[in-house]
Design a protein around this motif. Sequence first.
Motif, PDB file in Angstrom:
ATOM      1  N   LYS A  48       0.856  -1.074  -0.102  1.00  0.00           N
ATOM      2  CA  LYS A  48       0.010   0.045   0.105  1.00  0.00           C
ATOM      3  C   LYS A  48       0.895   1.317   0.050  1.00  0.00           C
ATOM      4  N   VAL A  52       0.622   3.937  -3.185  1.00  0.00           N
ATOM      5  CA  VAL A  52       0.266   5.314  -3.021  1.00  0.00           C
ATOM      6  C   VAL A  52       1.327   6.093  -3.153  1.00  0.00           C
ATOM      7  N   GLU A  56      -0.835   6.807  -7.062  1.00  0.00           N
ATOM      8  CA  GLU A  56      -2.098   7.380  -6.577  1.00  0.00           C
ATOM      9  C   GLU A  56      -1.919   8.641  -7.520  1.00  0.00           C
ATOM     10  N   ARG A  74      -9.521   4.517  -2.866  1.00  0.00           N
ATOM     11  CA  ARG A  74      -9.791   4.569  -1.309  1.00  0.00           C
ATOM     12  C   ARG A  74     -11.362   4.267  -1.318  1.00  0.00           C
ATOM     13  N   ASP A 130      -5.652   1.121   7.906  1.00  0.00           N
ATOM     14  CA  ASP A 130      -5.944   2.030   7.002  1.00  0.00           C
ATOM     15  C   ASP A 130      -7.152   2.914   7.454  1.00  0.00           C
ATOM     16  N   ARG A 134      -5.505   6.534   7.711  1.00  0.00           N
ATOM     17  CA  ARG A 134      -5.471   7.230   6.446  1.00  0.00           C
ATOM     18  C   ARG A 134      -6.681   8.387   6.545  1.00  0.00           C
ATOM     19  N   GLY A 141     -11.079   6.276   7.930  1.00  0.00           N
ATOM     20  CA  GLY A 141      -9.989   6.185   6.936  1.00  0.00           C
ATOM     21  C   GLY A 141     -10.421   5.200   5.703  1.00  0.00           C
ATOM     22  N   VAL A 144      -6.716   1.455   0.983  1.00  0.00           N
ATOM     23  CA  VAL A 144      -6.156   1.757  -0.186  1.00  0.00           C
ATOM     24  C   VAL A 144      -6.316   0.298  -0.888  1.00  0.00           C
TER      25      VAL A 144
END
Length: 186
Positions: A48, A52, A56, A74, A130, A134, A141, A144
Amino acid sequence: MTEAEQTGRTTGAPGDVEETGGSPRGRRRIGVLFTVAVCAYLVDLLSKLAVVAKLEHHDPVELIGSWLQFTVIRNRGAAFGIGETMTIIFTVIASAVIVVIARIARKLHSLPWAIALGLLLGGALGNLTDRLFRAPGGFEGGVVDFIAVWHWPVFNLADSAIVCGGFLIVILSFRGLDPDGSVHRD
């Protein structure tokens, strides 16, 4: 007639004797559970972090044409994006799964169960991390997800660990093997 014969339960292997949670065999199985969990968690976390950082806000990376791609999304819901408004509930469920696995681990004497529970624990911890850390944070959050298989919702390695662990548990249950190493003979 012994208690095992009366209940229809036998030990997992010839010559096995029932042991307590503090036995060397039980401690080894708990060690396997936590080793598998840590490995699953770290592989998920590192994957992840990498996707990211590198993917991302970029176009999907095609690995096998449109059949297999890496694309970052997400997901605030559960599997398949279901329940995106219930993120806190999924956080509580993941936390409960972790507590249940920790309780089961005390009586664990089966290597296959240790592997299955380790996969579930590592996957649950990966997605829980996460949800906790996140954006927007605080139990809400977004998880991901980045593996896109043709005509299938995008998922991550934690999801894969959870599915594999769950599938293994179903197989073990159908075979009558319990986490304590005993086998049901119904």
